[in-house]
Scaffold this motif. Sequence first.
Motif, PDB file in Angstrom:
ATOM      1  N   ILE A   1     -11.450 -36.150 -24.841  1.00 41.71           N
ATOM      2  CA  ILE A   1     -10.619 -36.073 -26.049  1.00 41.71           C
ATOM      3  C   ILE A   1     -10.319 -34.614 -26.389  1.00 41.71           C
ATOM      4  N   GLY A   2     -11.345 -33.759 -26.304  1.00 39.95           N
ATOM      5  CA  GLY A   2     -11.137 -32.347 -26.582  1.00 39.95           C
ATOM      6  C   GLY A   2     -10.154 -31.715 -25.612  1.00 39.95           C
ATOM      7  N   TYR A   3     -10.260 -32.072 -24.335  1.00 44.32           N
ATOM      8  CA  TYR A   3      -9.359 -31.520 -23.319  1.00 44.32           C
ATOM      9  C   TYR A   3      -7.905 -31.898 -23.617  1.00 44.32           C
ATOM     10  N   ASN A   4      -7.668 -33.166 -23.912  1.00 44.27           N
ATOM     11  CA  ASN A   4      -6.296 -33.605 -24.181  1.00 44.27           C
ATOM     12  C   ASN A   4      -5.730 -32.965 -25.441  1.00 44.27           C
ATOM     13  N   HIS A   5      -6.573 -32.785 -26.455  1.00 47.99           N
ATOM     14  CA  HIS A   5      -6.095 -32.144 -27.678  1.00 47.99           C
ATOM     15  C   HIS A   5      -5.726 -30.686 -27.414  1.00 47.99           C
ATOM     16  N   VAL A   6      -6.547 -29.991 -26.634  1.00 40.66           N
ATOM     17  CA  VAL A   6      -6.254 -28.591 -26.296  1.00 40.66           C
ATOM     18  C   VAL A   6      -4.963 -28.500 -25.483  1.00 40.66           C
ATOM     19  N   VAL A   7      -4.761 -29.432 -24.543  1.00 42.50           N
ATOM     20  CA  VAL A   7      -3.548 -29.421 -23.726  1.00 42.50           C
ATOM     21  C   VAL A   7      -2.308 -29.628 -24.591  1.00 42.50           C
ATOM     22  N   VAL A   8      -2.393 -30.544 -25.539  1.00 46.64           N
ATOM     23  CA  VAL A   8      -1.254 -30.800 -26.428  1.00 46.64           C
ATOM     24  C   VAL A   8      -0.937 -29.563 -27.263  1.00 46.64           C
ATOM     25  N   ARG A   9      -1.977 -28.933 -27.815  1.00 48.97           N
ATOM     26  CA  ARG A   9      -1.757 -27.730 -28.623  1.00 48.97           C
ATOM     27  C   ARG A   9      -1.198 -26.587 -27.769  1.00 48.97           C
ATOM     28  N   THR A  10      -1.665 -26.473 -26.517  1.00 49.55           N
ATOM     29  CA  THR A  10      -1.160 -25.443 -25.624  1.00 49.55           C
ATOM     30  C   THR A  10       0.307 -25.676 -25.284  1.00 49.55           C
ATOM     31  N   ASP A  11       0.672 -26.924 -25.048  1.00 52.08           N
ATOM     32  CA  ASP A  11       2.064 -27.247 -24.728  1.00 52.08           C
ATOM     33  C   ASP A  11       3.006 -26.867 -25.870  1.00 52.08           C
ATOM     34  N   LYS A  12       2.547 -27.006 -27.105  1.00 53.62           N
ATOM     35  CA  LYS A  12       3.380 -26.633 -28.244  1.00 53.62           C
ATOM     36  C   LYS A  12       3.650 -25.131 -28.250  1.00 53.62           C
ATOM     37  N   VAL A  13       2.610 -24.340 -27.944  1.00 50.74           N
ATOM     38  CA  VAL A  13       2.794 -22.885 -27.902  1.00 50.74           C
ATOM     39  C   VAL A  13       3.708 -22.508 -26.739  1.00 50.74           C
ATOM     40  N   VAL A  14       3.540 -23.155 -25.591  1.00 47.81           N
ATOM     41  CA  VAL A  14       4.393 -22.874 -24.429  1.00 47.81           C
ATOM     42  C   VAL A  14       5.850 -23.205 -24.747  1.00 47.81           C
ATOM     43  N   HIS A  15       6.063 -24.318 -25.433  1.00 49.86           N
ATOM     44  CA  HIS A  15       7.421 -24.680 -25.832  1.00 49.86           C
ATOM     45  C   HIS A  15       7.998 -23.631 -26.776  1.00 49.86           C
ATOM     46  N   GLN A  16       7.179 -23.138 -27.682  1.00 48.38           N
ATOM     47  CA  GLN A  16       7.617 -22.093 -28.599  1.00 48.38           C
ATOM     48  C   GLN A  16       8.002 -20.823 -27.823  1.00 48.38           C
ATOM     49  N   MET A  17       7.230 -20.468 -26.811  1.00 50.10           N
ATOM     50  CA  MET A  17       7.529 -19.305 -25.986  1.00 50.10           C
ATOM     51  C   MET A  17       8.835 -19.495 -25.225  1.00 50.10           C
ATOM     52  N   GLU A  18       9.039 -20.687 -24.672  1.00 48.78           N
ATOM     53  CA  GLU A  18      10.263 -20.955 -23.921  1.00 48.78           C
ATOM     54  C   GLU A  18      11.489 -20.885 -24.830  1.00 48.78           C
ATOM     55  N   ALA A  19      11.366 -21.443 -26.034  1.00 47.93           N
ATOM     56  CA  ALA A  19      12.492 -21.402 -26.966  1.00 47.93           C
ATOM     57  C   ALA A  19      12.829 -19.968 -27.360  1.00 47.93           C
ATOM     58  N   THR A  20      11.807 -19.143 -27.552  1.00 55.93           N
ATOM     59  CA  THR A  20      12.040 -17.739 -27.910  1.00 55.93           C
ATOM     60  C   THR A  20      12.701 -16.992 -26.762  1.00 55.93           C
ATOM     61  N   ALA A  21      12.245 -17.259 -25.528  1.00 56.22           N
ATOM     62  CA  ALA A  21      12.843 -16.597 -24.368  1.00 56.22           C
ATOM     63  C   ALA A  21      14.315 -16.958 -24.231  1.00 56.22           C
ATOM     64  N   VAL A  22      14.651 -18.222 -24.468  1.00 58.44           N
ATOM     65  CA  VAL A  22      16.047 -18.657 -24.384  1.00 58.44           C
ATOM     66  C   VAL A  22      16.882 -17.965 -25.462  1.00 58.44           C
ATOM     67  N   ASP A  23      16.349 -17.886 -26.673  1.00 59.91           N
ATOM     68  CA  ASP A  23      17.065 -17.202 -27.760  1.00 59.91           C
ATOM     69  C   ASP A  23      17.310 -15.740 -27.429  1.00 59.91           C
ATOM     70  N   PHE A  24      16.310 -15.091 -26.848  1.00 57.41           N
ATOM     71  CA  PHE A  24      16.447 -13.675 -26.532  1.00 57.41           C
ATOM     72  C   PHE A  24      17.490 -13.464 -25.430  1.00 57.41           C
ATOM     73  N   LEU A  25      17.445 -14.314 -24.408  1.00 62.54           N
ATOM     74  CA  LEU A  25      18.427 -14.187 -23.328  1.00 62.54           C
ATOM     75  C   LEU A  25      19.826 -14.498 -23.826  1.00 62.54           C
TER      76      LEU A  25
END
Length: 229
Positions: A198-222
Amino acid sequence: MLISFAQESPEVTEELVEEKTLSIIDLIFSGGAGGTIIILILAVLLFFAIYIYFERIFAIKAASKTDKNFMNQIKDSVTSGNIESAKIRCAQENSPVARLTEKGISRIGSPLEDINTAIENAGRLEVYKLEKNVSVLATIAGAAPMIGFLGTVIGMVLAFHELATSSGQAEMGSLAEGIYTAMTTTVAGLIVGIIAYIGYNHVVVRTDKVVHQMEATAVDFLDLLNEPS
């Protein structure tokens, strides 16, 4: 006589209940050296799983904090040609999103493809930092139940060995005690495995949200660099 018997029966019942009551500590340490060692190993794995979970959650929470006006301020600085101001703003933010943006800003003037490659490389490093020790959590989630099953199998082997060496004359009470004691390792292993999973899946979900945030920022910058002057 009937009244006297009725008054004594609750006490007899209480004595029987007390005799059959077995605390968790007694259950853990009554499994012999092998069972006790496996329970202690599972306890250590549980400690590491909980520690890694909370350490990652706090790290991811800190990484996800970004000023809502951050990209607007970067856009204003880049548009006005104030590159140094944009770099300083990225250094003040100190987040994965800011570090990706800073990497792109430092490549301004290069071809857009080179800037995109630099941001992607920086993004891989940031994702690696976010996923630090998460694989350990996944390993604990898979290994803990198997370690528990190993303890149970060892207990069953010892129980049947006792039955074989006694020529089938072993007391059922001693066999049953060995079997249910061995089963405690399976219960402990499953508990540790479920918590880690359960802890692993929760960490993965939270990590994916940050990765998505990074990808969205990179697209905005480009997109900002690709806008016509």
